[in-house]
Design a protein around this motif. Structure first.
Motif, PDB file in Angstrom:
ATOM      1  N   LEU A 262       0.830  -1.201   0.000  1.00 37.35           N
ATOM      2  CA  LEU A 262       0.000   0.000   0.000  1.00 37.35           C
ATOM      3  C   LEU A 262       0.866   1.254   0.000  1.00 37.35           C
ATOM      4  N   GLY A 263       2.028   1.169   0.633  1.00 34.53           N
ATOM      5  CA  GLY A 263       2.939   2.306   0.633  1.00 34.53           C
ATOM      6  C   GLY A 263       3.445   2.657  -0.750  1.00 34.53           C
ATOM      7  N   ILE A 264       3.617   1.654  -1.608  1.00 32.97           N
ATOM      8  CA  ILE A 264       4.120   1.916  -2.959  1.00 32.97           C
ATOM      9  C   ILE A 264       3.133   2.776  -3.728  1.00 32.97           C
ATOM     10  N   TYR A 265       1.842   2.465  -3.635  1.00 33.66           N
ATOM     11  CA  TYR A 265       0.839   3.207  -4.395  1.00 33.66           C
ATOM     12  C   TYR A 265       0.533   4.552  -3.758  1.00 33.66           C
ATOM     13  N   THR A 266       0.797   4.674  -2.462  1.00 29.96           N
ATOM     14  CA  THR A 266       0.761   5.982  -1.822  1.00 29.96           C
ATOM     15  C   THR A 266       1.866   6.864  -2.382  1.00 29.96           C
ATOM     16  N   GLY A 267       3.055   6.297  -2.534  1.00 29.79           N
ATOM     17  CA  GLY A 267       4.169   7.058  -3.096  1.00 29.79           C
ATOM     18  C   GLY A 267       3.930   7.474  -4.536  1.00 29.79           C
ATOM     19  N   ILE A 268       3.361   6.578  -5.348  1.00 28.99           N
ATOM     20  CA  ILE A 268       3.022   6.925  -6.727  1.00 28.99           C
ATOM     21  C   ILE A 268       2.042   8.094  -6.752  1.00 28.99           C
ATOM     22  N   SER A 269       1.018   8.030  -5.906  1.00 30.22           N
ATOM     23  CA  SER A 269       0.013   9.087  -5.860  1.00 30.22           C
ATOM     24  C   SER A 269       0.633  10.422  -5.467  1.00 30.22           C
ATOM     25  N   GLN A 270       1.517  10.384  -4.474  1.00 31.27           N
ATOM     26  CA  GLN A 270       2.167  11.617  -4.034  1.00 31.27           C
ATOM     27  C   GLN A 270       3.023  12.195  -5.143  1.00 31.27           C
ATOM     28  N   ALA A 271       3.745  11.340  -5.865  1.00 28.80           N
ATOM     29  CA  ALA A 271       4.599  11.817  -6.957  1.00 28.80           C
ATOM     30  C   ALA A 271       3.767  12.472  -8.051  1.00 28.80           C
ATOM     31  N   ALA A 272       2.638  11.855  -8.410  1.00 33.26           N
ATOM     32  CA  ALA A 272       1.763  12.432  -9.439  1.00 33.26           C
ATOM     33  C   ALA A 272       1.194  13.771  -8.970  1.00 33.26           C
ATOM     34  N   ARG A 273       0.768  13.815  -7.724  1.00 30.71           N
ATOM     35  CA  ARG A 273       0.222  15.053  -7.164  1.00 30.71           C
ATOM     36  C   ARG A 273       1.256  16.163  -7.214  1.00 30.71           C
ATOM     37  N   ASP A 274       2.502  15.890  -6.872  1.00 38.50           N
ATOM     38  CA  ASP A 274       3.539  16.912  -6.850  1.00 38.50           C
ATOM     39  C   ASP A 274       3.829  17.444  -8.255  1.00 38.50           C
ATOM     40  N   ILE A 275       3.753  16.573  -9.255  1.00 35.81           N
ATOM     41  CA  ILE A 275       3.939  17.020 -10.633  1.00 35.81           C
ATOM     42  C   ILE A 275       2.817  17.967 -11.031  1.00 35.81           C
ATOM     43  N   ALA A 276       1.588  17.635 -10.639  1.00 33.91           N
ATOM     44  CA  ALA A 276       0.449  18.501 -10.950  1.00 33.91           C
ATOM     45  C   ALA A 276       0.574  19.847 -10.244  1.00 33.91           C
ATOM     46  N   VAL A 277       1.000  19.842  -8.981  1.00 32.01           N
ATOM     47  CA  VAL A 277       1.184  21.085  -8.238  1.00 32.01           C
ATOM     48  C   VAL A 277       2.242  21.953  -8.906  1.00 32.01           C
ATOM     49  N   ALA A 307      -4.970   8.138   4.903  1.00 35.98           N
ATOM     50  CA  ALA A 307      -5.649   7.764   6.143  1.00 35.98           C
ATOM     51  C   ALA A 307      -6.104   6.311   6.088  1.00 35.98           C
ATOM     52  N   THR A 308      -6.631   5.890   4.948  1.00 37.02           N
ATOM     53  CA  THR A 308      -7.108   4.519   4.795  1.00 37.02           C
ATOM     54  C   THR A 308      -5.968   3.528   4.903  1.00 37.02           C
ATOM     55  N   ALA A 309      -4.891   3.782   4.169  1.00 33.09           N
ATOM     56  CA  ALA A 309      -3.753   2.862   4.189  1.00 33.09           C
ATOM     57  C   ALA A 309      -3.145   2.786   5.586  1.00 33.09           C
ATOM     58  N   ALA A 310      -2.976   3.928   6.229  1.00 40.87           N
ATOM     59  CA  ALA A 310      -2.368   3.939   7.560  1.00 40.87           C
ATOM     60  C   ALA A 310      -3.223   3.188   8.569  1.00 40.87           C
ATOM     61  N   THR A 311      -4.542   3.348   8.483  1.00 38.26           N
ATOM     62  CA  THR A 311      -5.430   2.652   9.402  1.00 38.26           C
ATOM     63  C   THR A 311      -5.347   1.141   9.214  1.00 38.26           C
ATOM     64  N   ALA A 312      -5.382   0.696   7.959  1.00 37.27           N
ATOM     65  CA  ALA A 312      -5.292  -0.743   7.698  1.00 37.27           C
ATOM     66  C   ALA A 312      -3.964  -1.312   8.189  1.00 37.27           C
ATOM     67  N   LEU A 313      -2.892  -0.585   8.012  1.00 36.33           N
ATOM     68  CA  LEU A 313      -1.579  -1.054   8.443  1.00 36.33           C
ATOM     69  C   LEU A 313      -1.475  -1.124   9.961  1.00 36.33           C
ATOM     70  N   THR A 314      -1.986  -0.119  10.646  1.00 31.35           N
ATOM     71  CA  THR A 314      -1.910  -0.151  12.110  1.00 31.35           C
ATOM     72  C   THR A 314      -2.850  -1.217  12.670  1.00 31.35           C
ATOM     73  N   ASP A 315      -4.011  -1.418  12.029  1.00 33.73           N
ATOM     74  CA  ASP A 315      -4.883  -2.520  12.443  1.00 33.73           C
ATOM     75  C   ASP A 315      -4.179  -3.861  12.274  1.00 33.73           C
ATOM     76  N   ALA A 316      -3.488  -4.028  11.150  1.00 32.70           N
ATOM     77  CA  ALA A 316      -2.776  -5.283  10.908  1.00 32.70           C
ATOM     78  C   ALA A 316      -1.645  -5.466  11.913  1.00 32.70           C
ATOM     79  N   ASP A 317      -0.958  -4.386  12.262  1.00 32.88           N
ATOM     80  CA  ASP A 317       0.088  -4.471  13.279  1.00 32.88           C
ATOM     81  C   ASP A 317      -0.487  -4.937  14.609  1.00 32.88           C
ATOM     82  N   THR A 318      -1.630  -4.388  14.985  1.00 38.55           N
ATOM     83  CA  THR A 318      -2.254  -4.753  16.254  1.00 38.55           C
ATOM     84  C   THR A 318      -2.674  -6.220  16.254  1.00 38.55           C
ATOM     85  N   ALA A 319      -3.341  -6.652  15.175  1.00 39.21           N
ATOM     86  CA  ALA A 319      -3.802  -8.039  15.109  1.00 39.21           C
ATOM     87  C   ALA A 319      -2.644  -9.013  15.000  1.00 39.21           C
TER      88      ALA A 319
END
Length: 431
Positions: A262-277, A307-319
């Protein structure tokens, strides 16, 4: 290009590691990001694996980041922190992040084997983990069978194991020293079993093919692996379960192996957003209303994605840390939030990249433009296991309707319970 990011989703949200070990990991990785970004376009064009980057990773402990400290590694255990590091690298090049993920996830799963496996498995796991920590081992998983062959493990004439078949979409292969290969055992008089075999790269009959020409993730070192009667020792065979058996406990390990992507696609999204900005900021005055609207929507979706990715990751860490209850229930507690997040991240990341392309305009419609690479790379998330988009829909629907089925994507034999029969079905979950 702007590098100032709004602090989204509070807390970690795949920007700030949650542990000291995670902070060390990010601090060690950050200096390599500029060079990774500088080489990304040419590596993508040539489908060239960044060998020198991974040699530096090995030298500086990054290939052993998820190895326990007592075995020489950095001791990163939090899935959130691994995903944060992958997101940082993926902003520069998703291919490099994907290949690095292969090593980091294997460190996590081998650590579980070292702590919980049978004595022979613990010995093997410790040897590999120590080698990973020292930079001498790069360990791949080979899960998906090529359409042309089912990978099988049989007994040869001398009673030893022999592996034949072909795997596809195996990443990090140019530097791999070992492969964990998922196979079916075929032994006369015994039911078929799902098994994992560990093979060093120099095993006779093992061939890393070099004819893969991917649409995206072109520098990830992805390839097919062919096996022709490869000898496998008994101590390198890890029996798992009967073929077609239902045991959702396996979902825990599958989540650990894959959720940090999930972190990989977060990074892709951030990179695309920064190019648009950067495109909007480069003009004179206020950008056109349509571009301003798209940019606001991009930032809102990126906020939700993080927020979604971080929540799923922290939930998985807890479980993952909680072994007090039913193992099958634990597996579903980890996999279900992962699949919610994966579906959302896949859709939102694709939308962010597409809208960024719209803002930048025709200049991005060139293979040499960074957005062209992001457009191709972002689509990989839709078919990465577990699960592909159709499989993910089936899994989540079965959870909602409490259908009894085989959720193990490796065996991939769904056995739905007839409608109205909830006996032995998993309980409804709150996530």
């Amino acid at each position: 290009m702007s590098t100032q990011h709004p602090r989204q989703a509070g807390g970690g949200a795949l920007r700030s590691p949650l542990t000291a070990e995670g902070r060390v990991l990010l601090d060690l990785a950050a200096p390599y990001v500029p060079q990774i970004r500088a080489e990304a376009e040419e590596n993508d064009r040539l489908a060239a694996f960044p060998v020198e980057t991974f040699a530096a990773f090995a030298k500086n402990g990054l290939m052993g980041a998820t190895v326990p400290t007592e075995l020489g590694g950095l001791g990163v255990t939090r899935l959130h922190d691994v995903a944060t590091a992958l997101a940082t690298v993926a902003e520069a090049d998703a291919s490099t992040a994907l290949a690095w993920h292969v090593q980091l996830s294997r460190g996590l799963t081998l650590t579980w084997e070292w702590r919980n496996g049978t004595p022979p498995v613990r010995v093997m796991a410790e040897q590999l983990l120590r080698s990973m920590a020292s930079g001498r081992a790069a360990v791949c998983g080979a899960v998906k069978d090529h359409p042309s062959a089912v990978t099988t493990l049989t007994r040869d004439g001398s009673g030893r194991w022999s592996l034949s078949g072909r795997k596809t979409l195996v990443s990090m292969t140019p530097i791999a020293t070992h492969f964990f290969v998922h196979a079916q055992t075929r032994v006369d008089g015994e039911p078929p079993m799902l098994t994992v075999a560990m093979l060093p790269r120099d095993t006779p009959g093992l061939t890393v093919l070099t004819d893969w020409n991917g649409l995206g993730m072109r520098a990830s070192g992805t390839a097919d692996i062919a096996f022709d009667n490869c000898p496998v020792s008994d101590e390198d065979v890890l029996p798992r379960r009967s073929l077609g058996g239902r045991n959702d406990a396996v979902l825990a390990g599958q989540t650990v192996s894959s959720i940090t992507m999930l972190g990989i696609y977060t990074g892709i999204s951030q990179a695309a957003r920064d190019i648009a900005v950067a495109r909007c900021a480069g003009g004179s005055g206020q950008p056109p209303a349509a571009a301003a609207t798209l940019l606001a929507e991009i930032d809102a979706r990126l906020f939700a994605l993080r927020a979604t990715a971080a929540t799923a990751l922290t939930d998985a860490d807890t479980a993952s840390a909680d072994h007090s209850g039913d193992p099958a229930e634990r597996g579903r507690r980890m996999m279900t939030p992962f699949q919610y997040a994966k579906m959302i991240v896949n859709k939102m990341s694709l939308g962010i990249v597409n809208d960024s392309l719209t803002i930048v305009g025709g200049m991005a419609y060139s293979a040499a433009h960074p957005l062209a690479r992001l457009v191709r790379d972002v689509r990989a998330g839709w078919f990465m296991q577990p699960y592909t988009y159709p499989d993910g829909v089936n899994y989540l629907t079965a959870q909602a309707l409490r259908l009894r089925r085989d959720n193990d994507y490796v065996s991939a034999r769904a056995v739905p319970t007839p409608v109205g029969n909830t006996e032995d079905a998993p309980p409804r979950e709150r996530v």
